[in-house]
Write an enzyme that holds these catalytic residues in place. Structure first.
Site, PDB file in Angstrom:
ATOM      1  N   LYS A  53       0.839  -1.208   0.000  1.00 29.89           N
ATOM      2  CA  LYS A  53       0.000   0.000   0.000  1.00 29.89           C
ATOM      3  C   LYS A  53       0.872   1.256   0.000  1.00 29.89           C
ATOM      4  CE  LYS A  53      -3.814  -2.428   2.216  1.00 29.89           C
ATOM      5  NZ  LYS A  53      -4.563  -2.761   3.440  1.00 29.89           N
ATOM      6  N   GLN A  97      -4.481  -1.357   9.724  1.00 35.79           N
ATOM      7  CA  GLN A  97      -4.469  -2.694   9.124  1.00 35.79           C
ATOM      8  C   GLN A  97      -5.081  -3.718  10.078  1.00 35.79           C
ATOM      9  OE1 GLN A  97      -3.637  -3.258   5.983  1.00 35.79           O
ATOM     10  NE2 GLN A  97      -3.841  -5.471   6.047  1.00 35.79           N
ATOM     11  N   ASP A 120     -10.683   3.220   3.996  1.00 33.75           N
ATOM     12  CA  ASP A 120     -11.016   1.791   3.900  1.00 33.75           C
ATOM     13  C   ASP A 120     -12.524   1.586   3.756  1.00 33.75           C
ATOM     14  OD1 ASP A 120      -9.118  -0.250   3.855  1.00 33.75           O
ATOM     15  OD2 ASP A 120      -8.698  -0.115   5.997  1.00 33.75           O
TER      16      ASP A 120
HETATM   17  N1  GUN Z   1      -6.760  -6.654   6.262  1.00 34.87           N
HETATM   18  C1  GUN Z   1      -7.012  -7.372   5.150  1.00 34.87           C
HETATM   19  N2  GUN Z   1      -7.534  -6.576   4.196  1.00 34.87           N
HETATM   20  C2  GUN Z   1      -7.597  -5.337   4.713  1.00 34.87           C
HETATM   21  C3  GUN Z   1      -8.042  -4.072   4.207  1.00 34.87           C
HETATM   22  O1  GUN Z   1      -8.484  -3.936   3.066  1.00 34.87           O
HETATM   23  N3  GUN Z   1      -7.940  -3.035   5.056  1.00 34.87           N
HETATM   24  C4  GUN Z   1      -7.461  -3.162   6.312  1.00 34.87           C
HETATM   25  N4  GUN Z   1      -7.420  -2.078   7.072  1.00 34.87           N
HETATM   26  N5  GUN Z   1      -7.062  -4.306   6.821  1.00 34.87           N
HETATM   27  C5  GUN Z   1      -7.127  -5.388   6.020  1.00 34.87           C
END
Ligand code: GUN
Length: 283
Positions: A53, A97, A120
């Site tokens: 990311k 996350q 998100d």
């Molecule tokens: N863990 C797995 N996928 C995601 C996501 O898209 N966002 C976040 N914050 N955590 C995750």
């Protein structure tokens, strides 16, 4: 018949070029879109995700900060850090996350993020906005799936879409997005008695379960469009989705591969959401 691939890498590349151009335009006005990625603990998969990311942000010209904390961080300290990011004018998007360590209440942490920075789309205010058709951030994975359907010019009006999986992150928001585009939507899950009877009626099938071979060729109506959100490993350790790709591609009209399908689109839509948060803040 062999299905056409919907190439998530190629579509991501196109969309990220547009993000980079809009980012440059915003920078010319003195605003650099900024994403804060917060990682607590040392989950190996999470470490890979957050690195990807942050790198995607850099490649598109966005500012990003990765904040890493020990697994024994207290929930109160994390909530205080989120509040600090809420107040930081250089940060337009905040991503915590998941999963968080077991001693933390993940939903409470998500609710602490300002909805204006919830890139998100996991905040209850974002979920409510999607449900009611109000402006707000859409969760990145189903949003990416919608962009994939758009890329093939698929008109959902009057079509029957079957979503397999009912998570808050993919299945439920996916169903709402398809509904908003006038599809007739069925959500199937682990307690659905006859999954095949449902999928055989579907024009579009989105599979988001997290298990191999949930969808096989005998379950697909000829010409259906199949989007595979799964991310699993097969017996040889190779990445694979939830769909029996080799079988289903002989029946479907379009199909997304794994890897190189929905996965890259998730990060692309995170960039789009962060850019739009910054554009809104700038105006
Ligand atoms: N863990 C797995 N996928 C995601 C996501 O898209 N966002 C976040 N914050 N955590 C995750």
């Amino acid at each position: 018949m062999t299905a056409q691939l919907i190439d998530g890498n190629a579509l991501s590349k196109q969309l990220r070029i547009q993000v980079a151009a809009r980012t440059l335009a915003l920078k010319a006005k003195g605003v650099t879109p900024g994403l804060a990625v917060v990682l607590v603990g040392d989950n190996p998969a999470s470490q890979v995700y957050v690195r990807n990311k942050v790198k995607a942000c850099e490649d598109a010209g966005l500012h990003s900060v990765l904040e890493k904390y020990e697994a024994n961080m207290t929930e109160a300290d994390l909530l205080a850090r989120v509040e600090g990011l809420n107040q930081d004018p250089g940060i337009h998007g905040i991503l915590v996350q998941l999963p968080l360590p077991a001693h933390m209440d993940a939903q409470k942490v998500i609710e602490a993020i300002s909805p204006a920075k919830d890139v998100d789309g996991f905040h209850i205010a974002s979920a409510g906005a999607l449900m009611t058709g109000m402006p707000g951030f859409w969760p990145c994975t189903p949003y990416g799936c919608m962009k994939m359907l758009e890329s093939i010019g698929y008109d959902l009006k009057g079509k029957h879409a079957v979503v397999i999986g009912r998570s808050n992150i993919v299945g439920k928001p996916m169903a709402l997005m398809l509904l908003q585009k006038n599809a007739t939507v069925t959500i199937c899950h682990s307690a659905t008695p006859d999954l095949k009877a449902m999928t055989l009626q579907a024009d579009v099938i989105v599979v988001a379960v997290g298990k191999r071979n949930v969808l096989t060729a005998d379950m697909v109506k000829p010409g259906a469009v199949v989007l595979d959100v799964g991310m699993n490993r097969n017996d040889e350790g190779k990445l694979c989705g939830d769909v029996d790709f080799d079988g289903v591609k002989e029946v479907a009209s379009y199909i997304t591969p794994v890897p190189g399908g929905v996965g890259p689109m998730t990060i692309t839509m995170l960039l789009v959401n962060t850019l739009e948060a910054a554009e809104t803040a700038a105006n």
